[in-house]
Every structure is written in structure tokens, then in C-alpha cells.
Write a protein that holds these residues in place. Structure first.
Motif, PDB file in Angstrom:
ATOM      1  N   LEU A 132       0.843  -1.194   0.000  1.00  0.00           N
ATOM      2  CA  LEU A 132       0.000   0.000   0.000  1.00  0.00           C
ATOM      3  C   LEU A 132       0.880   1.245   0.000  1.00  0.00           C
ATOM      4  N   ALA A 133       0.872   1.987  -1.079  1.00  0.00           N
ATOM      5  CA  ALA A 133       1.572   3.269  -1.115  1.00  0.00           C
ATOM      6  C   ALA A 133       0.721   4.324  -0.426  1.00  0.00           C
ATOM      7  N   ASP A 134       1.333   5.467  -0.147  1.00  0.00           N
ATOM      8  CA  ASP A 134       0.592   6.575   0.442  1.00  0.00           C
ATOM      9  C   ASP A 134      -0.583   6.937  -0.463  1.00  0.00           C
ATOM     10  N   GLY A 135      -1.778   7.011   0.134  1.00  0.00           N
ATOM     11  CA  GLY A 135      -2.973   7.359  -0.631  1.00  0.00           C
ATOM     12  C   GLY A 135      -3.709   6.176  -1.218  1.00  0.00           C
ATOM     13  N   ALA A 136      -3.178   4.961  -1.048  1.00  0.00           N
ATOM     14  CA  ALA A 136      -3.856   3.776  -1.564  1.00  0.00           C
ATOM     15  C   ALA A 136      -5.209   3.606  -0.876  1.00  0.00           C
ATOM     16  N   VAL A 137      -6.172   3.109  -1.621  1.00  0.00           N
ATOM     17  CA  VAL A 137      -7.541   2.969  -1.117  1.00  0.00           C
ATOM     18  C   VAL A 137      -7.946   1.496  -1.114  1.00  0.00           C
ATOM     19  N   ARG A 144     -14.713   2.356   3.129  1.00  0.00           N
ATOM     20  CA  ARG A 144     -13.603   2.755   2.264  1.00  0.00           C
ATOM     21  C   ARG A 144     -12.489   3.291   3.158  1.00  0.00           C
ATOM     22  N   ILE A 145     -11.291   2.751   2.992  1.00  0.00           N
ATOM     23  CA  ILE A 145     -10.150   3.126   3.838  1.00  0.00           C
ATOM     24  C   ILE A 145      -9.020   3.656   2.962  1.00  0.00           C
ATOM     25  N   THR A 146      -8.405   4.751   3.408  1.00  0.00           N
ATOM     26  CA  THR A 146      -7.245   5.316   2.724  1.00  0.00           C
ATOM     27  C   THR A 146      -6.005   5.151   3.596  1.00  0.00           C
ATOM     28  N   ALA A 147      -4.927   4.632   3.011  1.00  0.00           N
ATOM     29  CA  ALA A 147      -3.661   4.458   3.727  1.00  0.00           C
ATOM     30  C   ALA A 147      -2.862   5.754   3.682  1.00  0.00           C
ATOM     31  N   LEU A 148      -2.311   6.153   4.818  1.00  0.00           N
ATOM     32  CA  LEU A 148      -1.480   7.340   4.931  1.00  0.00           C
ATOM     33  C   LEU A 148      -0.090   6.911   5.415  1.00  0.00           C
ATOM     34  N   ALA A 161      -7.294   5.880   7.347  1.00  0.00           N
ATOM     35  CA  ALA A 161      -8.456   6.746   7.536  1.00  0.00           C
ATOM     36  C   ALA A 161      -9.706   6.034   7.036  1.00  0.00           C
ATOM     37  N   LEU A 162     -10.686   5.870   7.916  1.00  0.00           N
ATOM     38  CA  LEU A 162     -11.978   5.306   7.535  1.00  0.00           C
ATOM     39  C   LEU A 162     -12.808   6.447   6.966  1.00  0.00           C
ATOM     40  N   GLU A 163     -12.859   6.532   5.661  1.00  0.00           N
ATOM     41  CA  GLU A 163     -13.417   7.704   4.990  1.00  0.00           C
ATOM     42  C   GLU A 163     -14.888   7.922   5.343  1.00  0.00           C
ATOM     43  N   SER A 165     -16.116   8.896   8.129  1.00  0.00           N
ATOM     44  CA  SER A 165     -16.485   8.588   9.514  1.00  0.00           C
ATOM     45  C   SER A 165     -15.829   9.483  10.545  1.00  0.00           C
ATOM     46  N   GLY A 166     -14.737  10.174  10.181  1.00  0.00           N
ATOM     47  CA  GLY A 166     -13.973  10.937  11.161  1.00  0.00           C
ATOM     48  C   GLY A 166     -13.079  10.081  12.029  1.00  0.00           C
ATOM     49  N   VAL A 167     -12.885   8.804  11.647  1.00  0.00           N
ATOM     50  CA  VAL A 167     -12.068   7.866  12.429  1.00  0.00           C
ATOM     51  C   VAL A 167     -10.758   7.613  11.700  1.00  0.00           C
ATOM     52  N   LEU A 168      -9.660   7.691  12.444  1.00  0.00           N
ATOM     53  CA  LEU A 168      -8.338   7.365  11.922  1.00  0.00           C
ATOM     54  C   LEU A 168      -7.706   6.307  12.815  1.00  0.00           C
ATOM     55  N   PHE A 169      -7.273   5.214  12.216  1.00  0.00           N
ATOM     56  CA  PHE A 169      -6.486   4.208  12.935  1.00  0.00           C
ATOM     57  C   PHE A 169      -5.045   4.715  12.941  1.00  0.00           C
ATOM     58  N   SER A 170      -4.582   5.167  14.105  1.00  0.00           N
ATOM     59  CA  SER A 170      -3.321   5.922  14.182  1.00  0.00           C
ATOM     60  C   SER A 170      -2.114   5.061  14.514  1.00  0.00           C
ATOM     61  N   GLY A 171      -2.303   3.750  14.704  1.00  0.00           N
ATOM     62  CA  GLY A 171      -1.180   2.857  14.965  1.00  0.00           C
ATOM     63  C   GLY A 171      -0.346   3.320  16.138  1.00  0.00           C
ATOM     64  N   ASP A 172       0.970   3.287  15.976  1.00  0.00           N
ATOM     65  CA  ASP A 172       1.878   3.749  17.030  1.00  0.00           C
ATOM     66  C   ASP A 172       2.388   5.162  16.752  1.00  0.00           C
ATOM     67  N   HIS A 173       1.873   5.790  15.710  1.00  0.00           N
ATOM     68  CA  HIS A 173       2.327   7.147  15.434  1.00  0.00           C
ATOM     69  C   HIS A 173       1.751   8.126  16.451  1.00  0.00           C
ATOM     70  N   VAL A 174       0.484   7.961  16.763  1.00  0.00           N
ATOM     71  CA  VAL A 174      -0.150   8.744  17.837  1.00  0.00           C
ATOM     72  C   VAL A 174      -0.907   7.763  18.717  1.00  0.00           C
TER      73      VAL A 174
END
Length: 299
Positions: A132-137, A144-148, A161-163, A165-174
Motif C-alpha cells: 500500500l503506497a501513500d494514498g492507496a484505497v 472505504r479506507i485510505t492508507a497514509l 483513515a476510515l473515509e 467517519s472521522g475515524v483514523l487508525f493511528s497505529g503507534d504514530h499517535v
């Protein structure tokens, strides 16, 4: 907004917690029982959708967690396994889960730093079926999910980003419970802070992190994290200016007062990441004995 971490997470390990249906998408969280100084109470795995389901972050090799995921999927089919990054508490469980379900794996790519070059914390066995590159859907039934691409904590780190919905799966970055470790060479402070700035410009209403409880009001929190990192950098320059050349080990007690001894090696790595960034910015230099100093500014 001041930086206030959420130190409470009442979810028991192995229990699937319903997180509601933002924009009509069912979300569930299952916590692995792998507590530690860097994992808090354990790694979060997330189920996305219903019927045909995607899973984000299978966690470590852990039979109990594997069983908990399969129980939560009773009557449903796992079609995708998403990986935020290839640290050993996030991706190794993918192999057993794929063997049990046949689901394809998705991620930015394999771990980018070899063990001999400082990548000893990585899962070097994982290589996604689909990169998944940046912006992959990715799209599933009703979602619909977009990879950042958000490098810094790990070079191949992705947020999702769960498009709508206002929800972001932030992993260990935040994360809600603590700031992230940035450990060179795979970790990079300049990349980490740039990715924080990127997330701070978004309008998400909820972050679902790799460890700890869901994080409401995430944008203010992300800005506070960024300010915290900038303050650490400013403090580092001040200490070097007052006390002269110093090694990373000598700097840790000045900037991390009362730190848990178990966390001191991680703190030293984060300080090194700051110093390497400042070196790139031409603000500091290192001598042949590993001592760092503020560079003289020429007019």
C-alpha cells in the motif's frame, strides 16, 4: 491543548469491544495480553465491517489472541489483514491468522532496516501480499479506507483513515497512553514530526491507536504532541548550550527527570533521533568521541 495521556483502559484482554457504527461501519477492538513498558496493556487489533471483515494489526505471535480474534469472527469471513507497521508486537500474528482464514495481507512493505543495521526490533518475516503506497484505497462492504504513510516511529508505518467517519487508525504514530519511541536508524525524528503535522491538519474526530484506549479530540492532542517534541528539541539545544559537549547518555538525566529505568534506553534513542535531526538542520555537530555540541552560527 495540554498533553494529557489516557492511563486507563478497562478493556480486558481477549474481549471484543464494540466501538459503534461510525458512518454505518461496525468497528470492534480486541486487546492482546502482551503488556510492557512499550506496549502499555497490550496491542490493539481492530475488526472493520461486518460479514466480510478486515482486521488491522494481528499483533504478536500469541495463541490466546489468535483464538480471541477467531471467536469474534464467528459466522463472519476475514478477507483482509492490514498491518500498520512491522514491529514485533504488531505484525507477526499475521502468518497464523492468514493460515486460519486465507485472508490476504496488506501493508507498506517489509521492514526496511536489516537487523545488522539496527533493525533488531522489526518483524523481518512479514512481507505483505499487497503493498500500500501513500494514498492507496481499500474498499469493503459499506466502507472505504485510505492508507497514509506516516514514517518516523517505523519507516514503513501506515495510518488508515476510515473515509466519511472521522475515524483514523493511528497505529503507534499517535497513541493515547504515551508518546511514541523514535529509534534510529529505522525511526526518524524529522519524518515523525512531519507526519504529525500532516495529521494535525486533518479533521478527524477519533483516533484508534495501536495501544491504549480510543482517543477523542485527536487533533488538539496531535498538536500538543508536536509542541512536546519541539519543546524537547529546544530543551536539548539549551542544555548543550549551557553545559557544553555531551554524549547522549549524559544528556538523558537532564531531559528525562525521574524516568523509569526500563525506559532510559528508549529515551536515549529518541534523544539521538532529535540530535540527528538537528545535525541535518546544521544546529549541532558531533565529534570523534561521540560528544554533541551546538554549532557556532556564522554571520
Amino acid at each position: 491543548m495540554s498533553l494529557r495521556f489516557l492511563r486507563d483502559d478497562p478493556l480486558p484482554a481477549g474481549v471484543a469491544e464494540e466501538l459503534g457504527h461510525p458512518d454505518g461501519v461496525r468497528l470492534r477492538r480486541i486487546r492482546c495480553n502482551n503488556p510492557g513498558p512499550f506496549t502499555f496493556l497490550g496491542t490493539n487489533s481492530y475488526l472493520i465491517g461486518e460479514g466480510e471483515v478486515a482486521l488491522l494489526d494481528p499483533g504478536p505471535v500469541d495463541a490466546a489472541h489468535h483464538g480471541a480474534i477467531l471467536r469474534a469472527l464467528d459466522g463472519e469471513r476475514l478477507t483482509r489483514i492490514l498491518v500498520s507497521h512491522t514491529h514485533r508486537d504488531h505484525s507477526p500474528g499475521a502468518a497464523a491468522l492468514q493460515a486460519s482464514t486465507g485472508a490476504a495481507t496488506f501493508g507498506f512493505g517489509p521492514h526496511q532496516t536489516p537487523p545488522a543495521e539496527g533493525g533488531d526490533g522489526g518483524d523481518h518475516a512479514f512481507c505483505p501480499d499487497h503493498r500500500l503506497a501513500d494514498g492507496a484505497v481499500l474498499e469493503g462492504e459499506g466502507w472505504r479506507i485510505t492508507a497514509l504513510h506516516t514514517p518516523g516511529h517505523c519507516a514503513n508505518h501506515l495510518c488508515f483513515a476510515l473515509e466519511g467517519s472521522g475515524v483514523l487508525f493511528s497505529g503507534d504514530h499517535v497513541m493515547s497512553w504515551s508518546s511514541s519511541v523514535v529509534a534510529p536508524p529505522d525511526g526518524d525524528m524529522a519524518d515523525y514530526m512531519a507526519a504529525l503535522r500532516r495529521l494535525a491538519k486533518r479533521d478527524d474526530r477519533l483516533f484508534l491507536p495501536g495501544h491504549g484506549a480510543p482517543l477523542p479530540e485527536p487533533i488538539g492532542f496531535t498538536r500538543a504532541l508536536l509542541a512536546h517534541r519541539q519543546a524537547r528539541e529546544d530543551g536539548l539545544l539549551e542544555i548543550l548550550g549551557r553545559h557544553g559537549p555531551a554524549t547522549v547518555g549524559e544528556l538523558v538525566p537532564f531531559l528525562y527527570i525521574g524516568l523509569d529505568l526500563r525506559l532510559q534506553p528508549a529515551a536515549a534513542k529518541s534523544l539521538l533521533a532529535h540530535l540527528l535531526k538537528l545535525q541535518t538542520d546544521a544546529a549541532v555537530a558531533i565529534d570523534a568521541e561521540g560528544r554533541w555540541a551546538v554549532r557556532e552560527q556564522r554571520s
